[in-house]
Design an enzyme around this catalytic site. Structure first.
Site, mmCIF file in Angstrom:
data_model
loop_
_atom_site.group_PDB
_atom_site.id
_atom_site.type_symbol
_atom_site.label_atom_id
_atom_site.label_comp_id
_atom_site.label_asym_id
_atom_site.label_seq_id
_atom_site.Cartn_x
_atom_site.Cartn_y
_atom_site.Cartn_z
ATOM 1 N N LYS A 84 -8.578 -1.339 1.077
ATOM 2 C CA LYS A 84 -9.604 -1.675 2.062
ATOM 3 C C LYS A 84 -10.564 -2.665 1.403
ATOM 4 O O LYS A 84 -11.171 -2.369 0.372
ATOM 5 C CB LYS A 84 -10.352 -0.417 2.510
ATOM 6 N N GLU A 144 0.807 -1.226 0.000
ATOM 7 C CA GLU A 144 0.000 0.000 0.000
ATOM 8 C C GLU A 144 0.837 1.272 0.000
ATOM 9 O O GLU A 144 1.714 1.457 0.846
ATOM 10 C CB GLU A 144 -0.942 0.012 1.205
#
Length: 398
Positions: free
Chosen positions: A225, A209
């Site tokens: 997410k 990420e």
């Protein structure tokens, strides 16, 4: 606070530098020039201290809207690590529970220059004599599930919309931990794979990420997410999940707001929404949000705007940090912070998910997930275990 200049580090041996996001073409010629390590007891704002230290050592990041070029003959850039606790401090939130790794600084900046000759090959990632004991979790599955239920109750009261809960585990070891931590970079999808080490501590990262990057003159963040097993049915289920999509979009909106605080007016945009990508044995949903930096934006202000990352805190961010501080029994240590590279015209910081740390006696690992009203406590406990499993397995190998 520990600070070393060239006189304090020039005797260190040359080695291949595998800091996440370090320039690939320079990694075998990098030599440490200066280092700053910071703990909360030192006082001050870590983001400001980092920017000032970098400027003192030839890396001016006081206006990210101005183009700058890499100098192959001078200072290359610097590794930058900022813990979740340090990020909470910059955001004005509570720091959370005490860290389980007190030897690890909450902020580290390591400046590198270019050596004339290249270093030797990287350390063998499978040395003999490595032993890793049993993992001991800081909370039981039941305690984790109870924390999920407490977040759902807070959401029901209207205190928060989403909170990310993180658990910790530690295991004793014998041998050199750095090669074991370096193995994490080989995990599929580890965009920010690499290590950073200091006296009595080391960090290994396998994060996919992007917390914040400066790419082609734009600030970019890629929040992740939403998770499912990396099967055909898992991908289909993730794409069809209204709960996961709502949770994801909530964090995308939070990241848009974070960037808007430091962006040129009207320049924030969502370049990609809910793209499903693979990390090890998991599918994860990722979006890309970008913006043009405002004139005069410096590194410190940028860090204060985006740290700690929205995908590992929740919404609203400060209210989520208060829930985290109340519910998590152990500090986040090396996890859920920032780790990567900064230099002239370049910022590339990963969010330290899928990250482990070592002190003199134990390895430490963290994993968790975002909690919404639709979360099932048992499923959240299982998801955290699935995220930790590939990291645990690779650390034990060798």
């Amino acid at each position: 606070m520990r600070e070393n200049g060239p006189d304090g580090v020039e005797a260190l041996p040359m080695r291949y530098v595998d800091v996440p996001a370090a320039p690939v073409g320079c990694r075998d010629r990098l030599t440490e020039r200066a280092r700053l390590e910071w703990w909360p007891a030192d006082g001050g704002d870590p983001a400001t201290l980092a920017q000032e230290f970098l400027a003192d050592h030839g890396i001016a990041l006081d206006d990210l809207s101005r183009p700058a070029a890499h100098d192959p003959r001078g200072v290359c850039g610097a590794a930058l690590y900022l813990s979740a606790a340090a990020g909470a401090r910059t955001a004005g939130g509570p720091p959370g529970a005490p860290t389980p790794v007190p030897a690890l600084p909450e902020m580290a900046v390591v400046v590198y220059g270019h050596a004339v000759s290249p270093a030797g090959p990287p350390v063998d990632p499978t040395p003999g004599g490595w032993w890793l004991g049993d993992w001991r979790d800081s909370w039981t599955p039941g305690a984790h599930a109870d924390a999920v239920a407490a977040v759902r109750a807070a959401i029901g009261r209207g205190d928060v919309y989403q909170v990310n809960l993180v658990g910790h585990a530690a295991a004793p070891y014998a041998g050199d931990p750095l090669p074991a931590l370096a193995r994490l970079a080989a995990l599929p999808g580890a965009r920010y794979g690499g290590t950073l080490a200091g006296l009595g501590w080391a960090i290994g990262c396998a994060s996919p990420e992007t917390l914040i990057a400066l790419e082609d003159g734009r600030l970019v963040t890629r929040p992740i997410k939403g998770t499912r097993p990396a099967t055909t049915s898992g991908r289909r289920e993730l794409l069809a999940s209204a709960k996961e999509r709502a949770e994801h979009i909530m964090i995308v909106d939070l990241e848009r707001n974070d960037l808007a605080r430091v962006a040129r007016t009207g320049s924030v945009r969502v370049d990609e929404l809910f793209a499903v990508r693979r990390w090890c044995d998991l599918w994860q949903a990722e979006s890309t949000v970008s913006a043009a930096p405002a004139d005069g934006l410096g590194l410190a202000a940028l860090l204060r705007a985006v740290c700690p990352g929205g995908s590992v805190t929740g919404a609203p961010k400060l209210a989520a940090l208060e829930r985290i501080a109340a519910l998590e029994p152990v500090g986040r240590g090396a996890s859920m912070g920032a780790l990567g590279w900064v230099g002239p015209g370049r910022i590339d910081l990963g969010l330290t998910i899928r990250t482990a740390a070592a002190d003199a006696e134990r390895l430490h690992l963290w994993a968790g997930g975002g909690i919404t009203w639709g979360s099932d406590p048992a499923s959240e406990v299982a998801e955290a275990a699935a995220k930790a499993a590939p990291v645990r397995a690779l650390l034990a190998a060798g």
